[in-house]
Design a protein around this motif. Structure first.
Motif, PDB file in Angstrom:
ATOM      1  N   ASN A   1       1.617   5.177   2.707  1.00 15.89           N
ATOM      2  CA  ASN A   1       0.545   3.613   2.614  1.00 15.89           C
ATOM      3  C   ASN A   1       2.291   2.409   2.457  1.00 15.89           C
ATOM      4  O   ASN A   1       3.276   2.752   2.007  1.00 15.89           O
ATOM      5  N   THR A   2       1.681   1.256   3.040  1.00 19.18           N
ATOM      6  CA  THR A   2       2.825   0.121   2.519  1.00 19.18           C
ATOM      7  C   THR A   2       2.303  -0.660   2.148  1.00 19.18           C
ATOM      8  O   THR A   2       1.425  -1.413   1.933  1.00 19.18           O
ATOM      9  N   PHE A   3       3.123  -2.074   1.800  1.00 17.10           N
ATOM     10  CA  PHE A   3       2.610  -2.311   0.246  1.00 17.10           C
ATOM     11  C   PHE A   3       3.363  -4.759   1.127  1.00 17.10           C
ATOM     12  O   PHE A   3       4.349  -3.805   1.304  1.00 17.10           O
ATOM     13  N   ASP A   4       2.884  -5.123   1.314  1.00 15.78           N
ATOM     14  CA  ASP A   4       3.594  -6.214   1.407  1.00 15.78           C
ATOM     15  C   ASP A   4       3.388  -7.254   1.063  1.00 15.78           C
ATOM     16  O   ASP A   4       2.684  -7.855  -0.894  1.00 15.78           O
ATOM     17  N   ALA A   5       4.416  -7.887   0.927  1.00 13.87           N
ATOM     18  CA  ALA A   5       4.026  -9.652  -0.761  1.00 13.87           C
ATOM     19  C   ALA A   5       5.117 -10.678   0.312  1.00 13.87           C
ATOM     20  O   ALA A   5       5.642 -10.539   0.900  1.00 13.87           O
ATOM     21  N   LEU A   6       5.063 -11.956  -0.630  1.00 15.18           N
ATOM     22  CA  LEU A   6       5.357 -13.369  -0.069  1.00 15.18           C
ATOM     23  C   LEU A   6       6.625 -13.538  -0.961  1.00 15.18           C
ATOM     24  O   LEU A   6       6.054 -14.045  -1.662  1.00 15.18           O
ATOM     25  N   LEU A   7       7.690 -13.546  -0.491  1.00 11.43           N
ATOM     26  CA  LEU A   7       8.489 -14.149  -1.644  1.00 11.43           C
ATOM     27  C   LEU A   7       9.373 -15.827  -1.415  1.00 11.43           C
ATOM     28  O   LEU A   7       9.209 -15.149   0.292  1.00 11.43           O
TER      29      LEU A   7
ATOM     30  N   ASP B   1       1.321 -11.742  -5.789  1.00  6.45           N
ATOM     31  CA  ASP B   1       1.208  -9.969  -5.559  1.00  6.45           C
ATOM     32  C   ASP B   1       1.062  -9.159  -4.776  1.00  6.45           C
ATOM     33  O   ASP B   1       1.492  -9.686  -3.092  1.00  6.45           O
ATOM     34  N   LEU B   2       1.009  -8.158  -4.482  1.00  6.23           N
ATOM     35  CA  LEU B   2       1.095  -6.863  -3.838  1.00  6.23           C
ATOM     36  C   LEU B   2      -0.303  -6.612  -2.803  1.00  6.23           C
ATOM     37  O   LEU B   2      -1.027  -6.706  -3.948  1.00  6.23           O
ATOM     38  N   CYS B   3      -0.420  -6.392  -1.748  1.00  7.57           N
ATOM     39  CA  CYS B   3      -1.362  -6.996  -0.630  1.00  7.57           C
ATOM     40  C   CYS B   3      -1.276  -5.582  -0.111  1.00  7.57           C
ATOM     41  O   CYS B   3       0.109  -4.935   0.540  1.00  7.57           O
ATOM     42  N   THR B   4      -1.943  -5.020   0.770  1.00  5.74           N
ATOM     43  CA  THR B   4      -2.319  -3.894   1.408  1.00  5.74           C
ATOM     44  C   THR B   4      -1.539  -3.684   2.736  1.00  5.74           C
ATOM     45  O   THR B   4      -1.623  -4.835   3.446  1.00  5.74           O
ATOM     46  N   GLY B   5      -0.703  -2.880   3.370  1.00  3.98           N
ATOM     47  CA  GLY B   5       0.191  -3.244   4.160  1.00  3.98           C
ATOM     48  C   GLY B   5      -1.081  -3.723   5.697  1.00  3.98           C
ATOM     49  O   GLY B   5      -0.300  -4.125   6.822  1.00  3.98           O
TER      50      GLY B   5
ATOM     51  N   LYS C   1      -2.715 -14.635   5.963  1.00  4.37           N
ATOM     52  CA  LYS C   1      -3.742 -14.005   4.673  1.00  4.37           C
ATOM     53  C   LYS C   1      -2.686 -14.303   3.629  1.00  4.37           C
ATOM     54  O   LYS C   1      -3.456 -14.822   2.543  1.00  4.37           O
ATOM     55  N   ILE C   2      -2.033 -12.873   3.518  1.00  2.94           N
ATOM     56  CA  ILE C   2      -1.205 -13.401   1.774  1.00  2.94           C
ATOM     57  C   ILE C   2      -0.732 -15.288   1.703  1.00  2.94           C
ATOM     58  O   ILE C   2      -1.428 -15.304   0.497  1.00  2.94           O
ATOM     59  N   THR C   3      -0.666 -16.003   2.564  1.00  2.00           N
ATOM     60  CA  THR C   3       0.143 -17.177   2.214  1.00  2.00           C
ATOM     61  C   THR C   3      -0.867 -17.989   1.628  1.00  2.00           C
ATOM     62  O   THR C   3      -1.150 -18.523   1.346  1.00  2.00           O
ATOM     63  N   MET C   4      -1.980 -17.487   2.602  1.00  2.00           N
ATOM     64  CA  MET C   4      -2.947 -19.023   2.534  1.00  2.00           C
ATOM     65  C   MET C   4      -4.112 -18.462   0.903  1.00  2.00           C
ATOM     66  O   MET C   4      -4.017 -19.082   0.283  1.00  2.00           O
TER      67      MET C   4
END
Length: 104
Positions: free
Chosen positions: A4-10, A23-27, A33-36
């Motif tokens: 399982n991985t997670f992505d985040a915007l830094l 916040d962390l999002c599923t991979g 989509k994370i950015t928006m």
């Protein structure tokens, strides 16, 4: 073996300080989509320049905020024009701070 991985915007400042962490999002969620959805676009002021990797498709969303997206120039079999080389070098110098910020 499945992981399982997670992505985040830094977000980082030009001096290399962390300025935003989503916040962390599923991979399986795209960077766009994370950015928006994470609130990053709402905190940018007018006419900011945002640096991102190639393939980070947020140019239209930034244009609505009157900000611009700076990405390294694309190359093909032909060489970059001198203006493209200069632009890419400037982005690469700033990119060093981003790499330090994310610990890469």
């Amino acid at each position: 073996m499945q992981q399982n991985t997670f992505d985040a915007l830094l977000g980082c400042t030009p001096r290399g300080y962390n300025s935003f962490l989503s916040d962390l999002c599923t991979g399986n969620v795209s960077d766009r989509k994370i950015t928006m959805n994470c609130g990053f676009l709402d905190m940018n002021e007018l006419f900011h320049n945002i640096m991102a990797d190639r393939g980070f498709c947020i140019r239209v969303a930034l244009a609505l905020k009157l900000a611009s997206l700076k990405i390294p120039s694309f190359t093909s079999k032909r060489r970059l024009a001198s203006k493209g080389v200069t632009k890419t070098r400037r982005i690469a110098r700033a990119r060093i701070h981003v790499e330090r910020c994310i610990g890469a």
